[in-house]
Design a protein around this motif. Structure first.
Motif, mmCIF file in Angstrom:
data_model
loop_
_atom_site.group_PDB
_atom_site.id
_atom_site.type_symbol
_atom_site.label_atom_id
_atom_site.label_comp_id
_atom_site.label_asym_id
_atom_site.label_seq_id
_atom_site.Cartn_x
_atom_site.Cartn_y
_atom_site.Cartn_z
ATOM 1 N N ALA A 239 16.405 41.912 44.102
ATOM 2 C CA ALA A 239 17.597 41.917 44.945
ATOM 3 C C ALA A 239 17.836 40.549 45.567
ATOM 4 O O ALA A 239 16.938 39.708 45.675
ATOM 5 N N MET A 240 19.074 40.334 45.982
ATOM 6 C CA MET A 240 19.440 39.107 46.689
ATOM 7 C C MET A 240 18.614 38.960 47.961
ATOM 8 O O MET A 240 18.313 39.954 48.638
ATOM 9 N N ASN A 241 18.242 37.736 48.281
ATOM 10 C CA ASN A 241 17.575 37.434 49.545
ATOM 11 C C ASN A 241 18.628 37.283 50.648
ATOM 12 O O ASN A 241 19.723 36.773 50.416
ATOM 13 N N PHE A 242 18.279 37.715 51.854
ATOM 14 C CA PHE A 242 19.177 37.579 52.997
ATOM 15 C C PHE A 242 18.430 36.870 54.123
ATOM 16 O O PHE A 242 17.365 37.321 54.544
ATOM 17 N N LEU A 243 19.006 35.764 54.605
ATOM 18 C CA LEU A 243 18.364 34.951 55.624
ATOM 19 C C LEU A 243 19.323 34.750 56.792
ATOM 20 O O LEU A 243 20.480 34.368 56.592
ATOM 21 N N PRO A 244 18.881 35.004 58.019
ATOM 22 C CA PRO A 244 19.764 34.803 59.180
ATOM 23 C C PRO A 244 20.056 33.319 59.380
ATOM 24 O O PRO A 244 19.141 32.485 59.391
ATOM 25 N N THR A 276 31.188 34.325 63.913
ATOM 26 C CA THR A 276 30.450 35.579 64.004
ATOM 27 C C THR A 276 29.007 35.366 63.560
ATOM 28 O O THR A 276 28.666 34.317 63.014
ATOM 29 N N ASP A 277 28.168 36.355 63.804
ATOM 30 C CA ASP A 277 26.788 36.307 63.318
ATOM 31 C C ASP A 277 26.784 36.583 61.828
ATOM 32 O O ASP A 277 27.389 37.561 61.364
ATOM 33 N N VAL A 278 26.101 35.742 61.053
ATOM 34 C CA VAL A 278 26.118 35.877 59.592
ATOM 35 C C VAL A 278 24.706 35.824 59.036
ATOM 36 O O VAL A 278 23.754 35.385 59.704
ATOM 37 N N VAL A 279 24.591 36.285 57.797
ATOM 38 C CA VAL A 279 23.372 36.108 57.019
ATOM 39 C C VAL A 279 23.747 35.388 55.728
ATOM 40 O O VAL A 279 24.838 35.587 55.179
ATOM 41 N N LEU A 280 22.842 34.547 55.271
ATOM 42 C CA LEU A 280 23.021 33.817 54.021
ATOM 43 C C LEU A 280 22.448 34.642 52.886
ATOM 44 O O LEU A 280 21.312 35.126 52.973
ATOM 45 N N GLY A 281 23.225 34.829 51.821
ATOM 46 C CA GLY A 281 22.745 35.520 50.624
ATOM 47 C C GLY A 281 22.378 34.518 49.546
ATOM 48 O O GLY A 281 23.167 33.625 49.226
ATOM 49 N N LEU A 352 27.816 34.235 52.198
ATOM 50 C CA LEU A 352 27.667 34.540 53.614
ATOM 51 C C LEU A 352 28.256 35.914 53.895
ATOM 52 O O LEU A 352 29.358 36.244 53.430
ATOM 53 N N PHE A 353 27.505 36.719 54.667
ATOM 54 C CA PHE A 353 27.922 38.074 55.014
ATOM 55 C C PHE A 353 27.886 38.235 56.533
ATOM 56 O O PHE A 353 26.978 37.736 57.198
ATOM 57 N N GLU A 354 28.885 38.937 57.055
ATOM 58 C CA GLU A 354 28.873 39.259 58.474
ATOM 59 C C GLU A 354 27.702 40.182 58.765
ATOM 60 O O GLU A 354 27.503 41.186 58.082
ATOM 61 N N ARG A 355 26.929 39.826 59.771
ATOM 62 C CA ARG A 355 25.712 40.586 60.039
ATOM 63 C C ARG A 355 26.006 42.042 60.417
ATOM 64 O O ARG A 355 25.355 42.969 59.925
ATOM 65 N N ALA A 356 26.992 42.276 61.268
ATOM 66 C CA ALA A 356 27.243 43.627 61.777
ATOM 67 C C ALA A 356 27.826 44.539 60.714
ATOM 68 O O ALA A 356 27.328 45.643 60.483
ATOM 69 N N SER A 357 28.890 44.104 60.043
ATOM 70 C CA SER A 357 29.591 44.968 59.092
ATOM 71 C C SER A 357 29.054 44.864 57.672
ATOM 72 O O SER A 357 29.260 45.765 56.851
ATOM 73 N N GLY A 358 28.395 43.752 57.349
ATOM 74 C CA GLY A 358 27.953 43.509 55.976
ATOM 75 C C GLY A 358 29.036 42.954 55.080
ATOM 76 O O GLY A 358 28.788 42.667 53.905
ATOM 77 N N GLU A 359 30.244 42.757 55.605
ATOM 78 C CA GLU A 359 31.361 42.274 54.792
ATOM 79 C C GLU A 359 31.118 40.843 54.326
ATOM 80 O O GLU A 359 30.644 39.992 55.093
ATOM 81 N N ALA A 360 31.447 40.579 53.044
ATOM 82 C CA ALA A 360 31.345 39.227 52.517
ATOM 83 C C ALA A 360 32.418 38.341 53.132
ATOM 84 O O ALA A 360 33.599 38.703 53.146
ATOM 85 N N LEU A 361 32.009 37.185 53.637
ATOM 86 C CA LEU A 361 32.945 36.244 54.229
ATOM 87 C C LEU A 361 33.179 35.020 53.361
ATOM 88 O O LEU A 361 34.259 34.416 53.413
ATOM 89 N N TYR A 362 32.178 34.657 52.537
ATOM 90 C CA TYR A 362 32.219 33.354 51.863
ATOM 91 C C TYR A 362 31.367 33.402 50.603
ATOM 92 O O TYR A 362 30.249 33.960 50.605
#
Length: 378
Positions: A239-244, A276-281, A352-362
């Motif tokens: 799976a994809m890695n997710f990093l704050p 917003t708070d994001v995580v890097l995929g 990049l994904f929004e941390r709260a909703s999980g929506e892809a931003l970038y």
């Protein structure tokens, strides 16, 4: 051929909603794969299309008619089940014929001819006199598919038909199913929990989670442009890695983690990511050992915790700062648990994904795509 249109499709069992308002179109002649984790509603959706379950709300259209209240036998649909559903006391030929007279006006001679034709297509003519106990798993699967073929339906529905086969036979049967679909060109909906099956079989893939449709797209589009964190994490192995991270700056923007700072190519979504708070995929194959990429700058150091030799590649389980990640590197690389390695990253494959909703931003691939489309001299 027939297209399938699901509109606000819902199914409720004793107050629990298993399918939550699915809108989905399956095109004429398309091989659509529905994938998702156990309990996400994919098999229920298939059974609703088949008429084996009653619709709580919404509509199902096959071609130009609504079939919510049409009996299964009158929907011109053939279904292949996970457990094959073969009668043990009948031969393969008898199993393939079973039910034909109740759903068609064909004579016995016409049914026999169809069975022989289907057996030739599936390369099982010598198995028609055998009972299921004398057949291997792959042969039973072919008989189950043959039972669907003889009806010449407008739509094929397949519910995890390969899950009972061993790994080697699953690969073989995937190829057989694709060849069969190209030959028949019949609208097909295929349900599986295996994302590898979904990616290799589907013209398009519909991803479900918790009874809701997350994304429908061609396999490569799902992989490259997931619309949310669930799709990003479900499609791809490992799976994809997710990093704050935090997104800062403008020219260039950078993603800042406790252990690294990474430039982000300019693309849509960066402004929203800053706010917003994001995580890097980052997919495991989109990072590499800096020692093997002399033309790339190291981004961070990582501590290796586990190594998994997979033959064609070596999978490293690492920690970057306090974040656990998995990285695919070249095979036969001399690395052991406890080693510290330097990593570089493909900056055109970041998400990049929004941390709260999980929506892809970038998606940084957007920047690369725009650059490729730009007219020289602009």
């Amino acid at each position: 051929m027939t297209d399938i249109e699901l509109t606000e499709l819902q199914k409720e069992y004793d107050g629990v909603r298993a399918v939550k308002g699915i809108d989905l179109t399956v095109r004429d002649g398309e091989f659509l794969v529905v994938v998702g984790p156990s309990g996400c509603g994919k098999s229920t959706t298939l059974r609703l299309i088949a008429g084996l379950e009653d619709v709580t709300d919404g509509t199902i259209e096959l071609g130009d008619r609504v079939v919510n209240d049409v009996a299964p036998k009158d929907r011109s649909i053939a279904m292949v089940f996970q457990n094959y559903a073969l009668y043990p006391h009948m031969t393969a030929a008898q199993n393939m014929k079973f039910g034909m007279k109740s759903v068609s006006d064909f004579s016995g001679e016409e049914i026999d001819a169809r069975v022989e034709e289907a057996a030739e297509t599936l390369d099982i003519p010598e198995l028609l006199d055998r009972k299921p106990e004398a057949l291997s798993g792959g042969e039973r699967q072919r008989v189950a598919i043959g039972r669907a073929l003889v009806r010449e339906p407008d739509v094929f529905l397949l519910d995890e038909p390969l899950s009972n086969l061993d790994a080697k036979l699953r690969v073989q049967m995937r190829a057989e199913l694709l060849k069969l679909h190209r030959q028949l060109d019949t609208t097909t909906v295929y349900v599986t929990h295996d994302q590898t099956e979904a990616m290799t079989l589907g013209d398009r893939v519909a991803v479900l989670d918790d009874g809701r449709l997350q994304q429908v797209a061609a396999p490569q589009e799902l992989y490259d442009y997931p619309v949310n964190r669930f799709v990003a994490g479900f499609i791809g192995e490992p799976a994809m890695n997710f990093l704050p991270v935090e997104v800062r700056g403008e020219h260039p923007a950078v993603a800042t983690h406790d252990a690294f700072t990474l430039p982000l190519p300019s693309a849509s979504g960066l402004d929203a990511a800053r706010e917003t708070d994001v995580v890097l995929g980052l997919r495991p194959e989109d990072a590499a050992l800096a020692a093997n990429r002399p033309d790339a700058d190291p981004v961070c150091t990582a501590t290796v915790t586990v190594t998994e030799p997979l033959g064609e590649q070596l999978l490293l389980h690492c920690t970057v700062g306090e974040t656990e990640v998995q990285i695919k590197v070249e095979p036969r690389t001399e690395i052991r648990p406890g080693d510290t390695v330097e990593l570089c990253v493909d900056e055109q494959r970041l998400h990049l994904f929004e941390r709260a909703s999980g929506e892809a931003l970038y998606h940084s691939a957007d920047a690369q795509a725009r650059a490729a489309e730009r007219v020289p001299g602009e």
